[in-house]
Design an enzyme around this catalytic site. Structure first.
Site, short mmCIF file in Angstrom:
data_model
loop_
_atom_site.label_atom_id
_atom_site.label_comp_id
_atom_site.label_asym_id
_atom_site.label_seq_id
_atom_site.Cartn_x
_atom_site.Cartn_y
_atom_site.Cartn_z
N ARG A 123 -45.95 69.21 90.25
CA ARG A 123 -46.06 68.07 90.69
C ARG A 123 -47.68 68.15 90.93
NH1 ARG A 123 -42.47 65.83 86.74
NH2 ARG A 123 -43.80 64.27 86.04
N PRO A 124 -48.83 68.42 90.89
CA PRO A 124 -50.16 68.20 92.41
C PRO A 124 -50.12 66.69 91.34
CG PRO A 124 -50.16 69.56 89.97
CD PRO A 124 -49.07 69.53 90.55
N ILE A 125 -51.55 66.39 92.55
CA ILE A 125 -52.39 64.67 91.78
C ILE A 125 -54.42 65.26 91.88
CG2 ILE A 125 -50.63 63.33 92.08
CD1 ILE A 125 -52.05 62.23 94.53
N ARG A 150 -41.71 59.66 90.71
CA ARG A 150 -43.10 60.88 90.85
C ARG A 150 -43.72 58.90 90.08
NH1 ARG A 150 -46.95 64.40 90.38
NH2 ARG A 150 -48.64 63.94 87.96
N LYS A 201 -40.47 54.42 78.22
CA LYS A 201 -40.35 54.62 79.53
C LYS A 201 -41.27 54.82 79.70
CE LYS A 201 -38.95 58.34 81.43
NZ LYS A 201 -39.74 59.28 82.83
N ASN A 202 -42.03 56.14 79.63
CA ASN A 202 -43.83 56.57 79.83
C ASN A 202 -44.89 55.70 79.62
OD1 ASN A 202 -42.03 58.55 80.99
ND2 ASN A 202 -42.58 59.89 79.67
N ARG A 245 -32.24 57.54 83.71
CA ARG A 245 -33.59 57.35 84.43
C ARG A 245 -34.33 56.62 82.85
NH1 ARG A 245 -36.63 62.35 86.74
NH2 ARG A 245 -38.12 60.34 86.22
N ASP A 247 -41.67 66.97 77.33
CA ASP A 247 -40.42 66.28 77.40
C ASP A 247 -39.26 66.11 76.05
OD1 ASP A 247 -42.36 63.20 78.21
OD2 ASP A 247 -41.77 65.21 79.34
N CYS A 277 -41.05 68.67 91.36
CA CYS A 277 -39.75 67.88 91.14
C CYS A 277 -38.94 69.15 90.56
CB CYS A 277 -39.03 66.88 90.56
SG CYS A 277 -40.16 67.14 88.92
N LEU A 337 -56.56 65.65 89.47
CA LEU A 337 -56.89 65.47 89.13
C LEU A 337 -57.40 64.30 89.10
CD1 LEU A 337 -55.86 68.30 86.21
CD2 LEU A 337 -57.67 67.84 87.28
C1 EPZ Z 1 -46.23 61.92 81.82
O1 EPZ Z 1 -46.41 62.85 83.74
C2 EPZ Z 1 -44.35 61.63 81.80
N1 EPZ Z 1 -44.28 61.08 82.63
C3 EPZ Z 1 -43.66 63.44 82.01
O2 EPZ Z 1 -42.66 62.38 80.92
C4 EPZ Z 1 -44.40 63.75 80.57
O3 EPZ Z 1 -43.70 65.47 80.78
C5 EPZ Z 1 -46.14 64.26 81.48
O4 EPZ Z 1 -46.90 63.38 80.79
C6 EPZ Z 1 -46.49 65.62 80.13
O5 EPZ Z 1 -46.24 65.20 79.31
C7 EPZ Z 1 -45.12 59.83 82.75
O6 EPZ Z 1 -45.31 59.90 82.25
C8 EPZ Z 1 -44.28 59.17 83.82
P1 EPZ Z 1 -49.28 66.12 83.67
P2 EPZ Z 1 -47.11 62.95 83.99
O7 EPZ Z 1 -49.89 65.30 84.60
O8 EPZ Z 1 -48.47 62.61 84.17
C9 EPZ Z 1 -50.75 69.17 85.62
C10 EPZ Z 1 -40.57 62.74 81.04
O9 EPZ Z 1 -39.87 64.09 80.77
N2 EPZ Z 1 -51.79 67.96 86.28
O10 EPZ Z 1 -49.85 65.07 82.18
O11 EPZ Z 1 -47.00 63.19 85.78
C11 EPZ Z 1 -49.27 69.50 86.01
O12 EPZ Z 1 -48.81 70.12 87.17
C12 EPZ Z 1 -41.09 63.13 81.92
O13 EPZ Z 1 -40.40 61.65 80.56
C13 EPZ Z 1 -52.99 68.85 87.62
O14 EPZ Z 1 -52.52 69.96 87.54
O15 EPZ Z 1 -47.69 64.42 83.85
C14 EPZ Z 1 -48.93 69.79 84.69
O16 EPZ Z 1 -48.77 71.16 84.48
C15 EPZ Z 1 -40.92 64.34 82.65
N3 EPZ Z 1 -52.98 67.72 87.98
C16 EPZ Z 1 -50.02 69.28 83.78
O17 EPZ Z 1 -50.79 69.15 84.42
C17 EPZ Z 1 -53.22 66.58 87.91
O18 EPZ Z 1 -53.42 65.51 88.84
C18 EPZ Z 1 -49.68 67.47 83.32
O19 EPZ Z 1 -48.78 67.00 83.85
C19 EPZ Z 1 -52.19 66.14 87.24
C20 EPZ Z 1 -51.29 66.77 86.64
#
Ligand code: EPZ
Length: 420
Positions: free
Chosen positions: A120-122, A91, A22-23, A398, A306, A115, A124
Site C-alpha cells: 500500500r505505498p503512497i 489506510r 464506503k469508498n 468496517r 474488491d 496491510c 503516486l
Molecule cells: C482503494 O484503495 C479502495 N479503498 C480499495 O478498497 C480498493 O481495493 C482499491 O482502491 C483498488 O480499487 C478506498 O477507496 C478507501 P489504489 P487505494 O491506490 O486507493 C498501487 C476495500 O476493500 N499504488 O488504487 O489505496 C497499490 O499498491 C478497499 O474497500 C502504488 O503503487 O488503492 C495497488 O497495488 C481495499 N502507489 C494499486 O496501486 C501509490 O501511490 C491500486 O491501489 C498508490 C497505489
C-alpha cells in the site's frame, strides 16, 4: 471479539437495500475540510470506517455531527499539523492529505503502513503533490507535504498496477485550490472518483473529465459548503448478488446501480447467474447450472479487486476449474487458506488462484483477515453444510452495514456471538 455463527445450506430469498458506498463517503468526508462552511452528506452507511473518519476530522478541529444516514461537517477552523497516528489504523484516511494541503498548504500524517493485502505505498500521491509545488519530507514514520503556494500542473499518476483511486482523489482535492489548471493523466475512473468530483463541483470546484483517464481541475480561490447524496455501494451490491447465486436463491437488490457493475454482471452472466434489472433494483438468481469462469482483476471498468474474494467463494461451489488472477494487489489471497478449511480445492500459482470447484463445502471455524476476505468466508459459510464460525468479524463491520441483519432478513441462519 465478535464472531458470526452461520448455519449454511439455506437458499436466500427476498429484498436487500444497498447502503451508501464506503469508498465514496470516506474521500467525500475528507473533502469537507476544503471549506470553512458546513457540508451535509446523505446516504452515509453506518460503518466503523466512517465513524473512524469522523473521529479523525474531529481530531483535526472540524465539527462533526452524525445522525442515522447523514453526516454534518463544518471545518471552520482546522489544524494543519499534528500527529495523525490514526491514519496508520485506517489506510483510507490518507485522503485527508490532499484537502489539508489544499486548504492550509501543509499536511502531516503518519505513513500508512502496509496491510494484509499488500504494501500500500503512497508514492503516486506524493508525486502528484510535488507536481503541484509541494515539498515532501518523510521522517520518523511521518510524511509532511508543505507548499508556499500550489500551482496547477500536468501530471501522470499511473503506477505498477495502473491508476490509484485514493491517489487520484487526494491530488484532485488539493488541485481544486491550486492556482491554474491541473491535468491528471492515468487518473482512476472508479464511480467513487466521479461521486467525489460531483461533490467538489457542488462546492464550487471546476473539475472536468472525472470517470475518464484524464481529469482537468481549474483551481479556484475558495470552496463553499454543499449537500450531497453518496452513490450506492457497488461492492456491497456485488456481495449480495453472489450471496443469491452461491445459495441458489433469489435476491432483489434495491438501490444498486447496474451501470457501476457491468464487469461483475458480465462475469455472473457468464457463470450462469441471471441479473434482471427492474428500474432502480436488480433481481439475481441462478439461470440453470453454474459454470466455472476465469476472472482477472483490473482497474475500473475491469473486474473489481474488491469482489475477487467473494467471486472465488462462488467458483468454489461451481463444478469445473476456474482461474482467478489478482492484478491490483500483491497478496490478496488471504481468504484461500480459510476457504480450503471449508473444503474448497484451491491452489495458488503466483498471481493466480486455481479453483477446482464443485466439491460440497462443510462448515468449520474460520478467521477473517481483511474486509473482503471476511465477506467471502460468510458467503462460503452460507453455502456450506453445517455450521461455520467466522471470527474477527470486526473486519466485516468496517465495510458492510449490519450484514448479519440483512442476511437474516433474506432467510439466512446467522447470528452474531461473542467469540468463545
Ligand atoms: C482503494 O484503495 C479502495 N479503498 C480499495 O478498497 C480498493 O481495493 C482499491 O482502491 C483498488 O480499487 C478506498 O477507496 C478507501 P489504489 P487505494 O491506490 O486507493 C498501487 C476495500 O476493500 N499504488 O488504487 O489505496 C497499490 O499498491 C478497499 O474497500 C502504488 O503503487 O488503492 C495497488 O497495488 C481495499 N502507489 C494499486 O496501486 C501509490 O501511490 C491500486 O491501489 C498508490 C497505489
Amino acid at each position: 471479539m465478535e464472531s458470526l455463527l452461520i448455519k449454511g445450506g439455506v437458499p436466500l430469498h427476498g429484498d436487500v437495500v444497498i447502503s451508501g458506498a464506503k469508498n465514496a463517503v470516506l474521500p467525500i468526508m475528507a473533502a469537507a475540510l476544503l471549506t470553512r462552511e458546513p457540508c451535509v452528506i446523505r446516504r452515509v452507511p453506518d460503518l466503523s470506517d466512517v465513524r473512524f473518519m469522523g473521529q479523525i476530522l474531529t481530531w483535526l478541529g472540524a465539527e462533526v455531527k452524525m445522525e442515522p444516514g447523514t453526516i454534518r461537517i463544518c471545518a471552520r477552523k482546522i489544524k494543519g499539523s499534528g500527529d495523525y497516528d490514526l491514519v496508520r489504523k485506517m489506510r483510507g484516511s490518507i485522503c485527508i492529505m490532499g484537502p489539508l494541503l489544499g486548504r492550509l498548504r501543509k499536511a502531516t500524517v503518519s505513513l500508512p503502513g502496509g496491510c494484509v493485502i499488500g504494501a500500500r505505498p503512497i508514492n503516486l500521491h506524493l508525486k502528484g503533490f510535488e507536481a503541484l509545488g509541494a515539498k515532501i519530507r518523510i521522517e520518523r514514520g511521518y510524511v509532511q507535504a508543505q507548499a508556499r503556494k500550489l500551482v496547477g500542473a500536468p501530471m501522470f499518476l499511473g503506477g505498477r498496477a495502473g491508476s490509484t483511486v485514493l491517489g487520484t482523489a487526494n491530488v484532485m482535492m488539493a488541485a481544486t485550490l491550486a492556482e491554474g489548471v491541473t491535468v491528471i493523466e492515468s487518473a482512476a475512473c472508479e464511480p467513487e472518483i466521479v461521486d467525489l468530483a460531483n461533490f467538489l463541483n457542488a462546492m464550487g470546484a471546476r473539475i472536468a473529465g472525472a470517470g475518464s483517464p484524464t481529469v482537468t481541475i481549474t483551481g479556484v480561490k475558495e470552496l463553499h459548503g454543499a449537500e450531497h447524496e453518496v452513490i450506492p455501494d457497488r461492492i456491497e451490491a456485488a456481495t449480495y448478488a453472489i450471496a443469491a447465486a452461491v445459495t441458489n436463491g433469489e435476491v432483489t437488490l434495491h438501490g444498486a446501480r447496474a451501470d457501476h457493475m457491468r464487469a461483475v454482471i458480465d462475469k455472473l452472466n457468464e457463470a450462469g447467474v441471471a441479473v434482471e434489472r427492474r428500474g432502480a433494483s436488480m433481481t439475481v438468481r441462478r439461470n440453470g447450472r453454474l459454470k466455472a469462469v476465469d476472472v482477472t482483476t483490473l482497474p475500473y471498468a475491469g473486474f473489481p479487486t474488491d469482489v475477487q474474494a467473494q467471486f472465488m467463494a462462488l467458483m468454489a461451489v461451481t463444478p469445473g476449474i476456474s482461474i482467478i488472477t489478482e492484478r491490483i494487489f500483491e497478496s490478496r489471497f488471504m481468504h484461500v487458506s480459510e476457504l480450503t478449511r471449508l473444503g474448497a480445492d484451491i491452489e495458488i500459482e503466483g498471481p493466480s488462484a486455481i479453483i477446482k470447484g464443485g466439491k460440497p463445502l462443510s462448515g468449520a471455524p474460520v478467521m477473517a483477515s481483511d474486509l473482503r476476505a471476511s465477506a467471502a468466508l460468510v458467503l462460503a459459510g452460507l453455502a456450506a453444510r453445517g455450521t461455520t464460525q467466522v471470527n474477527r468479524v470486526y473486519h466485516l463491520d468496517r465495510g458492510y452495514e449490519r450484514m448479519d441483519e440483512k442476511l437474516r432478513k433474506l432467510g439466512a441462519r446467522v447470528q452474531r456471538i461473542e467469540e468463545s
